[in-house]
Motif scaffolding. Structure first.
Motif, PDB file in Angstrom:
ATOM      1  N   ARG A 284      -3.597  10.172  -8.690  1.00 48.64           N
ATOM      2  CA  ARG A 284      -4.596  11.119  -8.207  1.00 48.64           C
ATOM      3  C   ARG A 284      -5.749  10.384  -7.517  1.00 48.64           C
ATOM      4  N   HIS A 285      -6.128  10.856  -6.371  1.00 48.11           N
ATOM      5  CA  HIS A 285      -7.226  10.349  -5.534  1.00 48.11           C
ATOM      6  C   HIS A 285      -6.845   9.097  -4.730  1.00 48.11           C
ATOM      7  N   VAL A 286      -5.704   8.447  -5.044  1.00 49.12           N
ATOM      8  CA  VAL A 286      -5.343   7.219  -4.322  1.00 49.12           C
ATOM      9  C   VAL A 286      -4.458   7.590  -3.136  1.00 49.12           C
ATOM     10  N   GLY A 287      -5.102   7.845  -2.013  1.00 45.13           N
ATOM     11  CA  GLY A 287      -4.399   8.140  -0.780  1.00 45.13           C
ATOM     12  C   GLY A 287      -4.205   6.889   0.043  1.00 45.13           C
ATOM     13  N   PRO A 288      -3.723   7.034   1.293  1.00 41.48           N
ATOM     14  CA  PRO A 288      -3.436   5.859   2.134  1.00 41.48           C
ATOM     15  C   PRO A 288      -4.631   4.928   2.348  1.00 41.48           C
TER      16      PRO A 288
ATOM     17  N   TRP B  59       0.825  -1.205   0.000  1.00 46.71           N
ATOM     18  CA  TRP B  59       0.000   0.000   0.000  1.00 46.71           C
ATOM     19  C   TRP B  59       0.866   1.265   0.000  1.00 46.71           C
ATOM     20  N   ARG B  60       2.029   1.188   0.644  1.00 43.81           N
ATOM     21  CA  ARG B  60       2.923   2.343   0.658  1.00 43.81           C
ATOM     22  C   ARG B  60       3.488   2.619  -0.742  1.00 43.81           C
ATOM     23  N   VAL B  61       3.735   1.564  -1.492  1.00 40.75           N
ATOM     24  CA  VAL B  61       4.204   1.728  -2.874  1.00 40.75           C
ATOM     25  C   VAL B  61       3.123   2.424  -3.705  1.00 40.75           C
ATOM     26  N   LEU B  62       1.859   2.026  -3.513  1.00 36.25           N
ATOM     27  CA  LEU B  62       0.752   2.664  -4.235  1.00 36.25           C
ATOM     28  C   LEU B  62       0.675   4.152  -3.913  1.00 36.25           C
ATOM     29  N   VAL B  63       0.808   4.484  -2.653  1.00 36.89           N
ATOM     30  CA  VAL B  63       0.780   5.896  -2.252  1.00 36.89           C
ATOM     31  C   VAL B  63       1.919   6.652  -2.919  1.00 36.89           C
ATOM     32  N   ALA B  64       3.101   6.031  -2.957  1.00 26.46           N
ATOM     33  CA  ALA B  64       4.294   6.684  -3.503  1.00 26.46           C
ATOM     34  C   ALA B  64       4.175   6.986  -4.995  1.00 26.46           C
ATOM     35  N   LEU B  65       3.289   6.287  -5.712  1.00 28.09           N
ATOM     36  CA  LEU B  65       3.123   6.522  -7.148  1.00 28.09           C
ATOM     37  C   LEU B  65       2.404   7.836  -7.446  1.00 28.09           C
ATOM     38  N   SER B  66       1.831   8.484  -6.440  1.00 25.54           N
ATOM     39  CA  SER B  66       1.131   9.770  -6.613  1.00 25.54           C
ATOM     40  C   SER B  66       0.001   9.672  -7.645  1.00 25.54           C
TER      41      SER B  66
END
Length: 685
Positions: free
Chosen positions: A532-536, A523-530
């Motif tokens: 849009r709208h995909v927060g923690p 999930w942290r990798v997903l957040v790191a991709l920036s």
């Protein structure tokens, strides 16, 4: 009004004439702004009014002949507007105002002049004061403060305010006049504005004005929609009710059915009072209502009578006012910044000013639509607000101070960072963005700083300065190259090398951080991709459901949208991000460098809290604040920061504050730390 410049006044020197002129000017302004405040149309923040009022008091203290009987310093509140649709009524006993102090030194001086065996400290609610009259236990009348003697009859509206009993419980006195505050909780205020935003209605400015305007609505259903609440904080005329102390009166009022503040304390020394002042100065946003000070009262009613009152305020009570959260300053310029998603945000550059205990020189203006809506111009005197840790915000201009030199802001058509032409990403978007997402230096540095944050890869050695340096020197083309950094590549950096050109300690730490960061949760990798709208929250939900980035990319949008906490907009944004070649290149480069692309399902915590909302308040022995939140989220729960009817559990530690009381009021299950650990393990308590 008695005019101190009447012909029978003493002869004036030029100096005293100027002083009297200033007094007249101040008196008119104080009276005008007080009227605007009490009739819901304030033009200046409370702090500016307080400063104006204090200057008037100081003038009268230095020149006693100016302190005429009908000076604004002798008055309470303000008369109701002539056009009011509510009838005027006279209070049984006059509603007094409160004198203020603004420093601990002033407070100590007041305590020295007002000794007592016991004091009460209570929070100064930023709401609307009203007066309630009960005869034989039944509500006979409700009225606004008005000028302290005469207010507006709002009885019908008051009956739909939560906390105002229509009939008293128990054995009621023959007559009881109760004073208190009508307010809107910040959480309710946000929801009201969210609803208005959806209906494209003008947003309310702040809870206090919304409450004051709400109680005066002509339609009682409109009053009900404001979600008004009441807390009792005083008594007036009474028959058959003779408490010996303020504390005893509050206890009786609670027994009659009135809400009273859970934060009121009996104290017995100056040190205890100072301790309360300092505690609430640091926790002023923990209360369920907005507050701007701490009221100190002599507890004994007999001692109160002994101290008496001035023409406007009791001598047995004082309000310690905290540093303002709304102040005025000069708007020197409006500039624009570019964020990690390309959003261009105008921000105000202002003359530095102290607000909420810190000096502020910049504040957000959100977008060009907001600049137009607020009507601010460069050169304006503006009102700014900074509540708690929130970024300072410009609320609007003080139009009466304009002199014609102000000029309108022109939103840029080109990106301030890379020069690319700006445009909305989608039709109807209020925000304008720079479409040069890969190469715009401002966007890239912002994305690098974001992915290095604690909510993503947690790369301590990669800050804003370092990110900008890596881009400026060409070491990184985009974030895809981040995990391929080596000492050789860092040699071109000015931040991560010594003057001799060798990689410094910070550079070595950066490489160590990057090596560690590769092995992290998906999930942290997903957040790191920036994306849009995909927060923690959405990232956690997607990672928990699919387990790997490959599985997410293979899923249809409709399937992604069915993930709890995701929905259609986030699902579409996620899928759209992967249609861009260089976006996919980032993922491929990270995967090749060994960055986590799938969670080890054998190490995944059992989802014991799936579907549950948990609030943690106070200090726990075995969990940090972030640690408790992480424990909840890792088990599929929602970690909320506020208590509502939707909350399932509230975990209470030391110094829990108002959230514990709110949980009790709503009937939410309260757990101690041992109960929290049981909840994490089993999903029940």
């Amino acid at each position: 009004m008695s005019d101190p410049t009447d012909s029978d006044a003493p002869d004036l020197t030029a100096s005293s004439a100027e002083i009297r002129g200033r007094w007249t000017e101040l008196a008119e302004e104080v009276r005008r702004h007080r009227g605007l405040y009490y009739n819901q149309t304030p033009e200046i923040p409370d702090a500016d009014f307080d400063a104006m009022f204090r200057e008037l008091q100081e003038l009268e203290a230095e020149h006693p002949d100016l302190a005429v009987p009908d000076s604004p310093t002798m008055e309470v509140g303000a008369p109701a507007v002539a056009t009011s649709s509510f009838a005027n009524v006279e209070h049984l006993e006059r509603l007094m105002s409160l004198d203020n102090v603004f420093s601990l030194e002033e407070l100590r001086d007041w305590l020295g002049r007002t000794p007592a065996q016991t004091y009460l400290t209570e929070l100064k609610i930023d709401g609307l004061s009203i007066d309630l009259v009960y005869r034989d236990g039944l509500l006979e009348r409700a009225a606004t403060r008005g000028d302290g003697r005469v207010g507006e009859d709002i009885t019908v509206n008051a009956k739909v305010v939560e906390g105002i009993p229509h009939e008293l419980r128990g054995e009621a006195p023959a007559l009881l006049e109760v004073r208190g505050e009508v307010y809107i909780r910040p959480v309710d205020f946000e929801e009201i504005n969210d609803e208005r935003r959806e209906r494209e209605q003008k947003l309310f400015a702040n809870p206090r004005n919304t409450a004051a305007g709400g109680i005066r609505q002509k339609n009682v259903e409109d009053v009900r929609k404001r979600r008004l609440r009441f807390i009792a904080h005083g008594i007036g005329a009474r028959e058959g009710f003779e408490p010996r102390s303020q504390h005893e009166a509050y206890t009786a009022l609670a027994a009659f059915g009135f809400p009273v503040s859970a934060h009121t304390r009996q104290v017995h020394s100056v040190d205890e009072i100072i301790e309360q002042v300092e505690y609430w100065g640091a926790h002023r946003h923990d209360a369920e209502f907005e507050m701007d000070g701490l009221v100190i009262k002599v507890d004994s009613l007999a001692e109160q009578r002994g101290y008496g009152a001035t023409s406007r305020a009791p001598r047995w009570a004082i309000a310690y006012k905290y540093p303002p959260e709304e102040v005025t300053t000069t708007l020197l310029d409006i500039q624009a910044s570019v964020g990690r998603t390309g959003r261009v945000t105008p921000f105000a550059v202002m003359t530095p000013v102290l607000v909420s205990g810190s000096t502020v020189s910049m504040a957000t203006l959100h977008n060009q639509t907001e600049v137009e809506r607020k009507g601010v111009k460069i050169g304006d005197t503006v009102i700014i607000r900074k509540a708690g840790e929130i970024i300072p915000e410009v609320l609007g201009p003080v139009e009466e101070k304009r002199d014609g030199s102000e000029r309108s802001y022109i939103f840029p058509t080109l990106c301030p960072s890379c020069g690319t032409r700006l445009a909305p990403q989608k039709e109807g978007d209020a925000d304008w963005r720079c479409p040069n997402t890969r190469s715009c230096p401002a966007q890239l540095s912002a994305r690098l700083t974001y992915l290095a944050g604690r909510g993503a890869f947690d790369i301590e050695a990669l800050g804003e300065k370092g990110a900008q340096d890596l881009i400026r020197t060409g070491i990184l083309v985009d974030e895809g190259d981040l995990f391929d950094l080596t000492e050789e590549k860092l040699a071109a950096s000015s931040v991560y090398t010594t003057t001799a050109g060798k990689v410094n300690a910070t550079g070595r730490k950066l490489l160590e951080n990057l090596s560690t960061a590769k092995q992290t949760e998906l999930w942290r990798v997903l957040v790191a991709l920036s994306i849009r709208h995909v927060g923690p929250s959405a990232a956690r939900a997607l990672a928990a459901r699919y387990g790997s980035l490959e599985a997410m990319r293979a899923a249809e949008v409709e399937d992604l949208a069915e993930t709890d906490g995701v929905g259609q907009i986030i699902a579409e944004s996620f899928a759209e991000w992967f249609t861009v070649d260089w976006h996919r290149g980032i993922v491929d480069k990270w995967a090749a460098a060994g960055v986590t692309m799938a969670d080890d399902q054998t190490e995944r915590a059992e989802q014991t809290l799936a579907g549950l909302t948990v609030v943690v308040t106070g200090t726990l022995e075995n969990f940090s604040r972030d640690g408790a939140k992480e424990a909840i989220l890792a088990r599929g729960g929602k970690a909320s920061g506020s208590v509502s009817k939707k909350t399932d559990y509230v975990v209470v530690g030391e110094n829990a504050g108002s959230k514990e009381q709110k949980a009790r009021d709503l009937g939410v299950t309260i757990l101690d730390e041992a109960g929290f650990e049981t909840l994490l393990a089993t999903g029940s308590a």
